[in-house]
Enzyme design. Structure first.
Site, PDB file in Angstrom:
ATOM      1  N   TRP A  34       9.683 -36.606 -62.348  1.00  0.00           N
ATOM      2  CA  TRP A  34      10.629 -35.790 -62.626  1.00  0.00           C
ATOM      3  C   TRP A  34      11.927 -36.940 -63.081  1.00  0.00           C
ATOM      4  CZ3 TRP A  34      14.005 -32.651 -58.789  1.00  0.00           C
ATOM      5  CH2 TRP A  34      14.221 -33.351 -57.651  1.00  0.00           C
ATOM      6  N   ASP A  35      11.735 -38.191 -62.370  1.00  0.00           N
ATOM      7  CA  ASP A  35      12.778 -39.043 -62.878  1.00  0.00           C
ATOM      8  C   ASP A  35      12.626 -39.475 -64.550  1.00  0.00           C
ATOM      9  OD1 ASP A  35      11.984 -39.919 -60.062  1.00  0.00           O
ATOM     10  OD2 ASP A  35      13.693 -41.029 -60.307  1.00  0.00           O
ATOM     11  N   GLN A 105       4.978 -33.452 -59.031  1.00  0.00           N
ATOM     12  CA  GLN A 105       6.417 -33.262 -58.804  1.00  0.00           C
ATOM     13  C   GLN A 105       7.239 -32.280 -59.591  1.00  0.00           C
ATOM     14  OE1 GLN A 105       8.421 -37.278 -59.278  1.00  0.00           O
ATOM     15  NE2 GLN A 105       9.137 -37.344 -57.409  1.00  0.00           N
ATOM     16  N   ASP A 162      11.400 -34.986 -50.273  1.00  0.00           N
ATOM     17  CA  ASP A 162      10.875 -35.698 -49.362  1.00  0.00           C
ATOM     18  C   ASP A 162      11.434 -35.266 -47.752  1.00  0.00           C
ATOM     19  OD1 ASP A 162      11.078 -36.860 -52.055  1.00  0.00           O
ATOM     20  OD2 ASP A 162      10.515 -38.671 -51.022  1.00  0.00           O
ATOM     21  N   ARG A 195      17.518 -43.659 -45.157  1.00  0.00           N
ATOM     22  CA  ARG A 195      16.134 -43.457 -45.641  1.00  0.00           C
ATOM     23  C   ARG A 195      15.051 -42.517 -44.773  1.00  0.00           C
ATOM     24  NH1 ARG A 195      14.022 -43.888 -50.511  1.00  0.00           N
ATOM     25  NH2 ARG A 195      12.095 -44.431 -49.522  1.00  0.00           N
ATOM     26  N   TYR A 351      19.707 -39.696 -47.265  1.00  0.00           N
ATOM     27  CA  TYR A 351      18.741 -39.429 -48.131  1.00  0.00           C
ATOM     28  C   TYR A 351      18.779 -37.928 -48.483  1.00  0.00           C
ATOM     29  CZ  TYR A 351      14.186 -40.789 -50.580  1.00  0.00           C
ATOM     30  OH  TYR A 351      13.257 -41.148 -51.405  1.00  0.00           O
ATOM     31  N   TRP A 352      17.707 -37.094 -48.264  1.00  0.00           N
ATOM     32  CA  TRP A 352      17.706 -35.770 -48.875  1.00  0.00           C
ATOM     33  C   TRP A 352      18.215 -34.669 -47.899  1.00  0.00           C
ATOM     34  CZ3 TRP A 352      17.436 -34.161 -53.812  1.00  0.00           C
ATOM     35  CH2 TRP A 352      16.862 -35.271 -54.713  1.00  0.00           C
ATOM     36  N   GLU A 395      22.138 -43.663 -56.058  1.00  0.00           N
ATOM     37  CA  GLU A 395      20.987 -42.757 -55.970  1.00  0.00           C
ATOM     38  C   GLU A 395      21.569 -41.580 -55.317  1.00  0.00           C
ATOM     39  OE1 GLU A 395      17.781 -44.256 -53.739  1.00  0.00           O
ATOM     40  OE2 GLU A 395      16.475 -42.790 -54.146  1.00  0.00           O
TER      41      GLU A 395
HETATM   42  C1  2M8 Z   1      11.930 -40.750 -54.021  1.00  0.00           C
HETATM   43  O1  2M8 Z   1      10.561 -40.638 -53.441  1.00  0.00           O
HETATM   44  C2  2M8 Z   1       9.698 -41.955 -53.377  1.00  0.00           C
HETATM   45  C3  2M8 Z   1       8.491 -41.208 -53.091  1.00  0.00           C
HETATM   46  O2  2M8 Z   1       7.845 -40.539 -54.015  1.00  0.00           O
HETATM   47  C4  2M8 Z   1      10.533 -42.621 -52.128  1.00  0.00           C
HETATM   48  O3  2M8 Z   1      11.091 -42.228 -51.413  1.00  0.00           O
HETATM   49  O4  2M8 Z   1       9.929 -43.861 -52.108  1.00  0.00           O
HETATM   50  C5  2M8 Z   1      12.370 -39.221 -54.119  1.00  0.00           C
HETATM   51  O5  2M8 Z   1      13.981 -39.101 -54.425  1.00  0.00           O
HETATM   52  C6  2M8 Z   1      11.796 -38.640 -55.323  1.00  0.00           C
HETATM   53  O6  2M8 Z   1      12.377 -37.344 -55.587  1.00  0.00           O
HETATM   54  C7  2M8 Z   1      12.146 -39.480 -56.602  1.00  0.00           C
HETATM   55  O7  2M8 Z   1      11.241 -39.203 -57.846  1.00  0.00           O
HETATM   56  C8  2M8 Z   1      11.586 -40.978 -56.193  1.00  0.00           C
HETATM   57  C9  2M8 Z   1      11.919 -41.955 -57.419  1.00  0.00           C
HETATM   58  O8  2M8 Z   1      13.415 -41.683 -57.626  1.00  0.00           O
HETATM   59  O9  2M8 Z   1      12.313 -41.495 -54.909  1.00  0.00           O
END
Ligand code: 2M8
Length: 425
Positions: A34-35, A105, A162, A195, A351-352, A395
């Site tokens: 999705w990025d 994703q 996540d 994180r 993070y989320w 981010e």
């Molecule tokens: C984050 O996810 C990755 C694992 O897939 C990580 O934490 O290393 C999430 O924010 C995910 O939604 C996003 O696509 C990815 C890359 O930005 O990072």
């Protein structure tokens, strides 16, 4: 072009590997699903040809059954773990030549292809990629609608948000006794308190090791240790099916399957409306009870045009912009938080679990616009632009101070700024 747009473009240029734009220089050196779609939406504003390249690179990772994976490991010669060795995709039937993860994703890609087409029409590109998008969407309905509700399930938190607190209970249930040791490259770059925890990662690894035994294709929730009908993922899917139907019509085809799927997903999401909380209910399939979670995903049907106008106004007033939930307050003026302030698990930095994310704001701006809440959309759009202007293309951000968190020079924050600025194509 404004100064902000110039800086956004320079971030995308710096993160450009030649083949794809990586999410961020050190922390995320591979291609994420999705990025890349969100990056292509930004590129549509400035360089549609480069945006098309992004889509092509991602589709190199498509599996024979249609799945477009969450990560494509184009170049293994970088520092990232857990990386391709965790997945061993080459051992699975139908895996592509390039190594990938075994998950998917949120399917933003059709929406990105539509943005590229609207910026500069290219029918031959549609002929090239629409069958791949169709196959992926079909795969989602066929493989992931475990309960026949019309909504699809995610089988790993990495398929959505996540370490969002809505997944805590499901992660806590997992058996972790056979999880082999693992390394986390994120720890070499970012502060631990921004994180997921190691306990979260043990859960992520436990799910991957279990899914590996069925080549990442669980036939039912019984085979999937984690199975969650994520409202956010389904909202993205409903909008993507609309966009895919629109794209088929551009090619002179009916797009009837995609249009019907959009309606089916939207109708099922509408059934999740919770009239007391003025948001949508989530469902953990192993628990079996719909619930209001206090996570921003419960607002996302707005993006897919699910609420009627009175519901959308309530969702905005009582949740999205409410000081005790996701909205701005005098002490914490930056919105939208990814977790409701009234949720005891709200954490402004992690993070989320609370910080503001540009992609979430972008989805919500689109939703507000779509439902005719123009002034509200404009307020959120301007706030988001002020945030990136003040704090750079990070981010995520602390809602109280606007402090940049996670990775700096983050691609989707830069790309979606180009879209929010409405730069002429
Ligand atoms: C984050 O996810 C990755 C694992 O897939 C990580 O934490 O290393 C999430 O924010 C995910 O939604 C996003 O696509 C990815 C890359 O930005 O990072």
């Amino acid at each position: 072009m404004t100064k902000l747009a110039d800086v956004a473009l320079s971030v995308l240029r710096a993160n450009n590997t030649g083949l794809f734009v990586k999410p961020a220089a050190d922390v995320y050196p591979f291609q994420w699903n999705w990025d890349s779609a969100l990056i292509a939406i930004g590129l549509a504003r400035v360089d549609a040809a480069r945006g098309r390249q992004e889509v092509r690179a991602l589709l190199r990772g498509q599996w024979a059954d249609g799945m477009v994976p969450h990560m494509v490991f184009h170049d293994a010669n970088v520092d990232y773990s857990p990386g391709p060795e965790l997945w061993d995709s080459a051992a699975c039937p139908g895996a592509p030549l390039v190594a990938t993860s075994g998950l998917t994703q949120p399917p933003v890609l059709a929406t990105a292809v539509r943005a590229l087409h609207e910026a500069s029409a290219d029918l031959s590109f549609l002929e090239e990629v629409l069958p791949a998008l169709e196959a992926w969407h079909l795969w989602l309905h066929r493989e992931r609608d475990f309960d026949g509700s019309g909504l699809v399930a995610i089988v790993h938190p990495w398929e959505s948000a996540d370490n969002a607190p809505r997944f805590d209970r499901a992660l806590a249930r997992l058996r972790r006794d056979r999880v082999p040791a693992f390394d986390r490259s994120d720890r070499r770059h970012l502060a631990a308190d921004e994180r997921p925890t190691d306990r979260d990662y043990e859960g992520y690894m436990a799910i991957v090791h279990s899914l590996r035994r069925c080549d990442y294709r669980p036939r039912s929730p019984t085979e999937a240790p984690f199975a969650y009908v994520d409202v956010s993922f389904n909202s993205v899917l409903a909008a993507a099916e609309d966009d895919l139907a629109w794209l088929w019509r551009e090619l002179g085809e009916g797009g009837a399957r995609a249009a019907a799927a959009a309606t089916r997903v939207r109708t099922a999401l509408a059934g999740r409306w919770d009239d007391d909380a003025a948001v949508y209910r989530e469902l953990d399939l192993h628990r079996g009870e719909e619930e209001v979670t206090g996570n921003v995903g419960e607002l996302m049907p707005l993006y897919a045009g699910v609420p009627d106008e009175p519901q959308a106004r309530r969702l905005f007033r009582e949740a999205l912009w409410a000081a005790d939930r996701y909205g701005p307050t005098p002490e914490a003026p930056w919105a939208v938080t990814t977790v409701s302030r009234s949720n005891p698990n709200f954490d402004a930095r992690r993070y989320w679990r609370g910080p503001v994310w540009v992609n979430i704001n972008w989805f919500l701006v689109r939703g507000l616009e779509r439902l005719g809440l123009t002034a509200e959309a404009e307020e959120l759009r301007r706030m988001t632009l002020r945030l990136v202007e003040a704090s750079g293309f990070s981010e995520y951000y602390d809602p109280a101070t606007g402090e940049p968190l996670g990775s700096r020079d983050f691609s989707w924050s830069a790309a979606l700024t180009l879209d929010l600025l409405r730069a002429p194509p």
